[in-house]
Design an enzyme around this catalytic site. Sequence first.
Site: not given
Length: 305
Positions: A9, A11, A30, A166, A170, A173
């Site tokens: 996708g 990323m 994919d 992570k 976030n 963020e």
Amino acid sequence: MQLGLVGLGKMGFNMRERLRRAGHDVVGYDRAAEVRDVASLEELVDQLEAPRLVWVMVPAGDPTRETVERLGELLDEGDLVIEGGNSRFSDDQRNAEILAERGVRYVDCGVSGGVWGLEEGYGLMAGGAAEDVERAMPVFDALRPEGPREEGFAHAGGVGAGHYAKMVHNGIEYGLMQAYAEGFELLAAAPQVENVPEVLRAWTRGTVVRSWLLDLMVQALERDPQLENLRGYVEDSGEGRWTIEEAINNSVPAPVMSAALFARFASRQDDSPAMRAVAALRQQFGGHAVHHAGPTSGAGDVHGH
């Protein structure tokens, strides 16, 4: 180094390209035929030399669990799976246990960098056994930003630590983005300030609020100075919610991140039921003016009693 990459996708596609630029042999799979190198997970595994390394970059939840379970059926003892999506940290132990039944190793890795990662590199937070993380270091080194390893990569701890780190990243963020957004709105509302984009651009050098997020805000304003082409509707990825849940579980006060998450909820309401209730209460106890809904509602439709 050879590796398989599942999920190409926004990323994953750029990660494959960055890894290839660094000289790694990447076999990508994919569901979208136009971007994949092989047509199935089975074909991907067949093309990799043992001991294999497979990086998973698919959406969190069922897609990740199903992919891990299928890899557990296809891989052999000594192979290694790195799960780099935005999964909840609590899913990692289950994933590791499923793979361990076949002797397959597991590392979770939080990945930050978005669409800019191809050129700028990705911030990486890994969780797992030290020997598994070390085995994958050539891949981590190719993906992280150039410079000292510790500035773009962290071995956060055991299985689950990477995604936990992570998640908190976030949550922070969310708070930073909300602060910049509120500052933008205040500047735009002030009659004294005539050039909001120029003010924000000036903040990007030499000030204590400079950051990459601020740089991106300036870029957005260069294309659309009033942000008139966007709706103020903001989704949340799930990690912000998980951060607040963990703050509650660990009795850690997190008012900024909590407020930022709730602000996103508010952005999805054209006409907040809660604020209608507040308006009704103000009218009842204080006789304050209210705005009535309907075809003629607006600034002129104000009544007091």
